[in-house]
Design a protein around this motif. Structure first.
Motif, PDB file in Angstrom:
ATOM      1  N   HIS A 175       1.043  -1.256   0.192  1.00  0.00           N
ATOM      2  CA  HIS A 175       0.101   0.286   0.113  1.00  0.00           C
ATOM      3  C   HIS A 175       0.839   1.349  -0.072  1.00  0.00           C
ATOM      4  N   ALA A 176       1.910   1.055   0.882  1.00  0.00           N
ATOM      5  CA  ALA A 176       3.208   2.852   1.439  1.00  0.00           C
ATOM      6  C   ALA A 176       3.524   2.955  -0.340  1.00  0.00           C
ATOM      7  N   LEU A 177       3.640   1.757  -0.870  1.00  0.00           N
ATOM      8  CA  LEU A 177       4.614   2.060  -2.518  1.00  0.00           C
ATOM      9  C   LEU A 177       4.023   2.185  -3.264  1.00  0.00           C
ATOM     10  N   GLY A 178       1.704   1.983  -3.683  1.00  0.00           N
ATOM     11  CA  GLY A 178       1.463   1.872  -4.246  1.00  0.00           C
ATOM     12  C   GLY A 178       1.063   3.572  -4.091  1.00  0.00           C
ATOM     13  N   LEU A 179       0.877   3.680  -2.860  1.00  0.00           N
ATOM     14  CA  LEU A 179       0.670   4.945  -2.684  1.00  0.00           C
ATOM     15  C   LEU A 179       2.224   6.200  -3.233  1.00  0.00           C
ATOM     16  N   TRP A 180       2.894   6.082  -3.402  1.00  0.00           N
ATOM     17  CA  TRP A 180       4.334   6.391  -3.867  1.00  0.00           C
ATOM     18  C   TRP A 180       4.145   6.365  -5.433  1.00  0.00           C
ATOM     19  N   HIS A 181       3.630   5.617  -5.453  1.00  0.00           N
ATOM     20  CA  HIS A 181       3.500   5.895  -7.675  1.00  0.00           C
ATOM     21  C   HIS A 181       2.949   6.372  -8.143  1.00  0.00           C
ATOM     22  N   LEU A 182       1.139   6.536  -6.553  1.00  0.00           N
ATOM     23  CA  LEU A 182       0.126   6.999  -7.465  1.00  0.00           C
ATOM     24  C   LEU A 182       0.310   8.231  -7.183  1.00  0.00           C
ATOM     25  N   ARG A 183       1.152   9.337  -6.209  1.00  0.00           N
ATOM     26  CA  ARG A 183       1.547  10.483  -5.638  1.00  0.00           C
ATOM     27  C   ARG A 183       2.486  10.865  -7.168  1.00  0.00           C
ATOM     28  N   ARG A 184       3.166  10.181  -7.388  1.00  0.00           N
ATOM     29  CA  ARG A 184       4.489  10.108  -9.527  1.00  0.00           C
ATOM     30  C   ARG A 184       3.499  10.124 -10.383  1.00  0.00           C
ATOM     31  N   GLY A 185       2.129  10.203 -10.304  1.00  0.00           N
ATOM     32  CA  GLY A 185       1.918   9.608 -11.199  1.00  0.00           C
ATOM     33  C   GLY A 185       1.755   8.217 -12.009  1.00  0.00           C
ATOM     34  N   GLU A 186       2.321   7.595 -11.457  1.00  0.00           N
ATOM     35  CA  GLU A 186       2.669   6.321 -12.054  1.00  0.00           C
ATOM     36  C   GLU A 186       1.312   5.279 -12.000  1.00  0.00           C
ATOM     37  N   PHE A 187       0.738   5.138 -12.909  1.00  0.00           N
ATOM     38  CA  PHE A 187      -0.936   4.798 -12.481  1.00  0.00           C
ATOM     39  C   PHE A 187      -1.200   3.375 -12.589  1.00  0.00           C
ATOM     40  N   PRO A 188      -0.411   2.530 -13.644  1.00  0.00           N
ATOM     41  CA  PRO A 188      -0.225   1.162 -13.942  1.00  0.00           C
ATOM     42  C   PRO A 188       0.300   0.180 -12.266  1.00  0.00           C
ATOM     43  N   ALA A 189       1.153   1.686 -12.031  1.00  0.00           N
ATOM     44  CA  ALA A 189       2.103  -0.028 -11.429  1.00  0.00           C
ATOM     45  C   ALA A 189       1.620   0.835  -9.218  1.00  0.00           C
ATOM     46  N   ALA A 190       1.219   1.840  -9.578  1.00  0.00           N
ATOM     47  CA  ALA A 190       0.657   2.156  -8.922  1.00  0.00           C
ATOM     48  C   ALA A 190      -0.912   1.165  -8.940  1.00  0.00           C
ATOM     49  N   GLU A 191      -1.369   0.956  -9.250  1.00  0.00           N
ATOM     50  CA  GLU A 191      -2.802  -0.144  -9.628  1.00  0.00           C
ATOM     51  C   GLU A 191      -2.335  -1.769  -9.121  1.00  0.00           C
ATOM     52  N   VAL A 192      -1.137  -2.078  -9.490  1.00  0.00           N
ATOM     53  CA  VAL A 192      -1.002  -3.592  -9.286  1.00  0.00           C
ATOM     54  C   VAL A 192      -0.712  -3.899  -7.794  1.00  0.00           C
ATOM     55  N   LEU A 193       0.278  -2.413  -6.988  1.00  0.00           N
ATOM     56  CA  LEU A 193       0.544  -2.335  -5.732  1.00  0.00           C
ATOM     57  C   LEU A 193      -0.249  -2.539  -5.092  1.00  0.00           C
ATOM     58  N   PHE A 194      -1.031  -1.767  -4.706  1.00  0.00           N
ATOM     59  CA  PHE A 194      -3.291  -1.591  -4.494  1.00  0.00           C
ATOM     60  C   PHE A 194      -3.498  -2.705  -3.924  1.00  0.00           C
ATOM     61  N   ARG A 195      -3.507  -3.534  -5.898  1.00  0.00           N
ATOM     62  CA  ARG A 195      -4.558  -4.979  -5.696  1.00  0.00           C
ATOM     63  C   ARG A 195      -3.690  -6.063  -4.948  1.00  0.00           C
ATOM     64  N   LYS A 196      -2.754  -5.485  -4.515  1.00  0.00           N
ATOM     65  CA  LYS A 196      -1.593  -7.279  -4.496  1.00  0.00           C
ATOM     66  C   LYS A 196      -2.339  -6.790  -2.561  1.00  0.00           C
ATOM     67  N   ALA A 197      -1.809  -6.098  -1.996  1.00  0.00           N
ATOM     68  CA  ALA A 197      -1.865  -5.233  -0.849  1.00  0.00           C
ATOM     69  C   ALA A 197      -3.511  -5.740  -0.348  1.00  0.00           C
ATOM     70  N   ILE A 198      -4.731  -5.075  -1.144  1.00  0.00           N
ATOM     71  CA  ILE A 198      -6.141  -5.751  -0.761  1.00  0.00           C
ATOM     72  C   ILE A 198      -5.644  -7.028  -1.313  1.00  0.00           C
ATOM     73  N   GLU A 199      -5.547  -7.565  -1.803  1.00  0.00           N
ATOM     74  CA  GLU A 199      -5.595  -9.316  -2.109  1.00  0.00           C
ATOM     75  C   GLU A 199      -4.917 -10.129  -0.851  1.00  0.00           C
TER      76      GLU A 199
END
Length: 173
Positions: free
Chosen positions: A5-29
């Protein structure tokens, strides 16, 4: 889950949405492996933001609905859902979502102002104007509420851009 989740937020803030999505989905899984309704809805909310930025509105709405399961995120998720419903022109549904957001965070000025605009679309002009006046009484520097009350808008460019983004998220271009 917390690291993803923290890494997903990092990517989200940088505008790297596909990378953020993968990490958020891993956290949710990981969070939902043993419980479909985890105690923290933040990864669902942030996944919703990510999907909204990617233009996948329906998937974003599903994520926001799941985030609203958690009381800590119900106000933010309901506000995001209200914006989505307003963008679709579903004014009654938008009003319901925004009213729910305000039940959990009565001082959310963006939800209050968007609700006032939605109420105008529903023909509830008196209620909309009253809500705008109440919002302005809560915060005299609320530029959106000032605009709704017929007062001059902000003069600086950044405030005008912020206001334009708030209006656009609700479908008011």
């Amino acid at each position: 889950a917390r690291c993803n989740h923290a890494l997903g937020l990092w990517h989200l803030r940088r505008g790297e949405f596909p990378a953020a999505e993968v990490l958020f989905r891993k956290a949710i899984e990981r969070l939902t492996r043993r419980n479909a309704n985890p105690s923290d809805g933040e990864p669902f909310y942030n996944l919703g933001l990510c999907l909204r930025f990617l233009g996948r509105e329906c998937e974003a709405a599903d994520a926001f609905h799941k985030a609203a399961w958690n009381q800590a995120w119900v106000a933010a998720a309901s506000h995001a859902l209200g914006e989505w419903e307003a963008r679709q022109g579903r004014w009654r549904e938008a009003a319901g979502c925004l009213e729910r957001a305000l039940r959990f965070n009565a001082d959310n000025s963006k939800a209050r102002n968007l609700l006032a605009m939605v109420l105008e679309r529903l023909g509830e002009t008196q209620r909309a104007r009253r809500l705008a006046r109440e919002s302005l009484a809560l915060d005299r520097l609320d530029w959106w509420a000032r605009l709704l009350c017929g007062r001059p808008a902000a003069r600086d460019l950044q405030t005008r851009l912020d206001l334009a983004h708030d209006l656009a998220r609700g479908g008011f271009f």
